[in-house]
Write a protein that holds these residues in place. Sequence first.
Motif, mmCIF file in Angstrom:
data_model
loop_
_atom_site.group_PDB
_atom_site.id
_atom_site.type_symbol
_atom_site.label_atom_id
_atom_site.label_comp_id
_atom_site.label_asym_id
_atom_site.label_seq_id
_atom_site.Cartn_x
_atom_site.Cartn_y
_atom_site.Cartn_z
ATOM 1 N N SER A 41 -7.103 -9.661 -5.990
ATOM 2 C CA SER A 41 -7.202 -11.057 -5.548
ATOM 3 C C SER A 41 -7.032 -11.063 -4.030
ATOM 4 C CB SER A 41 -6.096 -11.901 -6.166
ATOM 5 O OG SER A 41 -6.232 -11.942 -7.551
ATOM 6 N N VAL A 42 -7.861 -11.842 -3.344
ATOM 7 C CA VAL A 42 -7.791 -11.920 -1.890
ATOM 8 C C VAL A 42 -7.395 -13.337 -1.509
ATOM 9 C CG1 VAL A 42 -9.122 -11.745 0.250
ATOM 10 C CG2 VAL A 42 -9.496 -10.089 -1.581
ATOM 11 N N HIS A 43 -6.388 -13.446 -0.636
ATOM 12 C CA HIS A 43 -5.905 -14.729 -0.155
ATOM 13 C C HIS A 43 -5.976 -14.731 1.362
ATOM 14 C CE1 HIS A 43 -4.182 -16.050 -4.023
ATOM 15 N NE2 HIS A 43 -4.038 -14.745 -4.222
ATOM 16 N N ARG A 83 4.236 -26.116 2.069
ATOM 17 C CA ARG A 83 3.218 -26.429 1.068
ATOM 18 C C ARG A 83 1.843 -26.029 1.575
ATOM 19 N NH1 ARG A 83 2.406 -32.367 -1.468
ATOM 20 N NH2 ARG A 83 0.170 -32.173 -1.665
ATOM 21 N N LEU A 84 1.144 -25.243 0.774
ATOM 22 C CA LEU A 84 -0.214 -24.828 1.103
ATOM 23 C C LEU A 84 -1.172 -25.401 0.076
ATOM 24 C CD1 LEU A 84 0.344 -21.019 1.811
ATOM 25 C CD2 LEU A 84 0.413 -22.897 3.450
ATOM 26 N N LYS A 85 -2.362 -25.747 0.537
ATOM 27 C CA LYS A 85 -3.413 -26.203 -0.361
ATOM 28 C C LYS A 85 -4.592 -25.263 -0.180
ATOM 29 C CE LYS A 85 -2.018 -30.955 -0.688
ATOM 30 N NZ LYS A 85 -2.471 -32.325 -0.825
ATOM 31 N N GLY A 86 -5.172 -24.869 -1.302
ATOM 32 C CA GLY A 86 -6.220 -23.875 -1.231
ATOM 33 C C GLY A 86 -7.422 -24.191 -2.080
ATOM 34 N N GLN A 87 -8.451 -23.390 -1.851
ATOM 35 C CA GLN A 87 -9.704 -23.530 -2.581
ATOM 36 C C GLN A 87 -10.300 -22.139 -2.748
ATOM 37 O OE1 GLN A 87 -12.505 -25.977 -0.512
ATOM 38 N NE2 GLN A 87 -14.197 -25.453 -1.851
ATOM 39 N N GLU A 88 -10.835 -21.883 -3.917
ATOM 40 C CA GLU A 88 -11.490 -20.600 -4.150
ATOM 41 C C GLU A 88 -12.910 -20.681 -3.588
ATOM 42 O OE1 GLU A 88 -12.717 -18.650 -8.137
ATOM 43 O OE2 GLU A 88 -10.623 -18.093 -7.746
ATOM 44 N N LEU A 89 -13.253 -19.711 -2.752
ATOM 45 C CA LEU A 89 -14.575 -19.636 -2.147
ATOM 46 C C LEU A 89 -15.266 -18.365 -2.618
ATOM 47 C CD1 LEU A 89 -13.663 -20.498 1.566
ATOM 48 C CD2 LEU A 89 -14.576 -22.053 -0.170
ATOM 49 N N SER A 90 -16.531 -18.477 -2.975
ATOM 50 C CA SER A 90 -17.311 -17.304 -3.360
ATOM 51 C C SER A 90 -18.090 -16.795 -2.165
ATOM 52 C CB SER A 90 -18.298 -17.661 -4.477
ATOM 53 O OG SER A 90 -17.591 -18.011 -5.644
ATOM 54 N N CYS A 91 -18.253 -15.490 -2.107
ATOM 55 C CA CYS A 91 -19.112 -14.920 -1.060
ATOM 56 C C CYS A 91 -20.536 -15.388 -1.319
ATOM 57 C CB CYS A 91 -19.067 -13.395 -1.107
ATOM 58 S SG CYS A 91 -17.482 -12.703 -0.630
ATOM 59 N N PRO A 92 -21.330 -15.546 -0.264
ATOM 60 C CA PRO A 92 -22.731 -15.937 -0.464
ATOM 61 C C PRO A 92 -23.452 -14.932 -1.356
ATOM 62 C CG PRO A 92 -22.108 -16.080 1.846
ATOM 63 C CD PRO A 92 -20.978 -15.404 1.134
ATOM 64 N N THR A 128 -10.866 -0.284 1.837
ATOM 65 C CA THR A 128 -9.727 -0.230 0.925
ATOM 66 C C THR A 128 -9.989 -1.013 -0.359
ATOM 67 O OG1 THR A 128 -8.628 -2.112 1.962
ATOM 68 C CG2 THR A 128 -8.061 0.084 2.781
ATOM 69 N N SER A 129 -10.763 -2.096 -0.272
ATOM 70 C CA SER A 129 -11.112 -2.860 -1.466
ATOM 71 C C SER A 129 -12.295 -3.777 -1.160
ATOM 72 C CB SER A 129 -9.915 -3.670 -1.980
ATOM 73 O OG SER A 129 -9.426 -4.534 -0.992
ATOM 74 N N VAL A 130 -12.832 -4.364 -2.205
ATOM 75 C CA VAL A 130 -13.964 -5.284 -2.070
ATOM 76 C C VAL A 130 -13.652 -6.564 -2.849
ATOM 77 C CG1 VAL A 130 -15.670 -3.439 -1.770
ATOM 78 C CG2 VAL A 130 -15.202 -4.302 -4.055
ATOM 79 N N PHE A 131 -14.370 -7.634 -2.526
ATOM 80 C CA PHE A 131 -14.173 -8.889 -3.244
ATOM 81 C C PHE A 131 -15.462 -9.703 -3.220
ATOM 82 C CE2 PHE A 131 -12.973 -9.573 1.142
ATOM 83 C CZ PHE A 131 -13.528 -10.802 1.470
ATOM 84 N N ASP A 132 -15.624 -10.566 -4.231
ATOM 85 C CA ASP A 132 -16.758 -11.481 -4.252
ATOM 86 C C ASP A 132 -16.302 -12.931 -4.167
ATOM 87 O OD1 ASP A 132 -15.716 -11.678 -6.790
ATOM 88 O OD2 ASP A 132 -17.524 -11.079 -7.822
ATOM 89 N N LYS A 133 -14.979 -13.135 -4.173
ATOM 90 C CA LYS A 133 -14.407 -14.469 -3.973
ATOM 91 C C LYS A 133 -13.032 -14.310 -3.354
ATOM 92 C CE LYS A 133 -12.748 -14.644 -8.686
ATOM 93 N NZ LYS A 133 -12.823 -15.288 -9.970
ATOM 94 N N LEU A 134 -12.571 -15.365 -2.697
ATOM 95 C CA LEU A 134 -11.250 -15.358 -2.088
ATOM 96 C C LEU A 134 -10.668 -16.752 -2.179
ATOM 97 C CD1 LEU A 134 -11.170 -16.677 1.122
ATOM 98 C CD2 LEU A 134 -12.879 -14.896 1.296
ATOM 99 N N THR A 135 -9.357 -16.827 -2.086
ATOM 100 C CA THR A 135 -8.699 -18.135 -2.040
ATOM 101 C C THR A 135 -8.322 -18.389 -0.590
ATOM 102 O OG1 THR A 135 -7.844 -17.828 -4.272
ATOM 103 C CG2 THR A 135 -6.875 -19.581 -2.963
ATOM 104 N N TYR A 136 -8.858 -19.482 -0.059
ATOM 105 C CA TYR A 136 -8.638 -19.873 1.333
ATOM 106 C C TYR A 136 -7.580 -20.968 1.353
ATOM 107 C CZ TYR A 136 -9.662 -22.127 5.797
ATOM 108 O OH TYR A 136 -9.560 -22.691 7.038
ATOM 109 N N TRP A 137 -6.495 -20.747 2.113
ATOM 110 C CA TRP A 137 -5.356 -21.657 2.147
ATOM 111 C C TRP A 137 -5.243 -22.363 3.492
ATOM 112 C CZ3 TRP A 137 -2.973 -22.471 -2.349
ATOM 113 C CH2 TRP A 137 -3.075 -21.499 -3.333
ATOM 114 N N ASN A 138 -4.908 -23.659 3.439
ATOM 115 C CA ASN A 138 -4.584 -24.457 4.621
ATOM 116 C C ASN A 138 -3.156 -24.961 4.490
ATOM 117 O OD1 ASN A 138 -6.879 -24.409 6.196
ATOM 118 N ND2 ASN A 138 -7.735 -26.273 5.340
ATOM 119 N N LEU A 139 -2.555 -25.252 5.601
ATOM 120 C CA LEU A 139 -1.213 -25.822 5.615
ATOM 121 C C LEU A 139 -1.329 -27.335 5.425
ATOM 122 C CD1 LEU A 139 1.759 -25.105 6.097
ATOM 123 C CD2 LEU A 139 1.376 -25.500 8.527
#
Length: 136
Positions: free
Chosen positions: A22-24, A61-70, A96-107
């Motif tokens: 999982s990537v954050h 408190r953080l708010k996030g959204q899952e984003l997919s790679c194009p 070191t690793s790969v991902f196709d989606k990540l969770t992007y967090w804002n404050l």
Amino acid sequence: MSCNTSVTRVQVASVRQADRPSVHLMPCEIEHDGPAQVSQYFDATTKNSKQEKTVSFRGRRLKGQELSCPQGYTGLVLKEINKPSSDQEDRTVRLTSVFDKLTYWNLETPPNSDDTVVMAMDWPDLAEAIHRPVED
């Protein structure tokens, strides 16, 4: 004016066999360089109405959204092997690793279409559209 002639080499052993953790993407700098037990200490709750994730990190408190790679793209997590002493020296990084989606967090506020990370995920489609041949 100086010209930076350094080269960055990427050691890609095998993308197919690389870890897929999982990537954050956090809105802060964390003084840690390595794996972390994210699933044990960082549990996000999801609100059903907006697909919005919320979490508390060190009391903030953080708010996030899952984003997919194009489509057609894969995210790479790279680690620098030897840090150069100047920007003129070549750099070598390894996969070191790969991902196709990540969770992007804002404050405090949820990610939105004005955030640079969200806009970056739309860039490949936009670039393709503006470089497409013009038909008369």
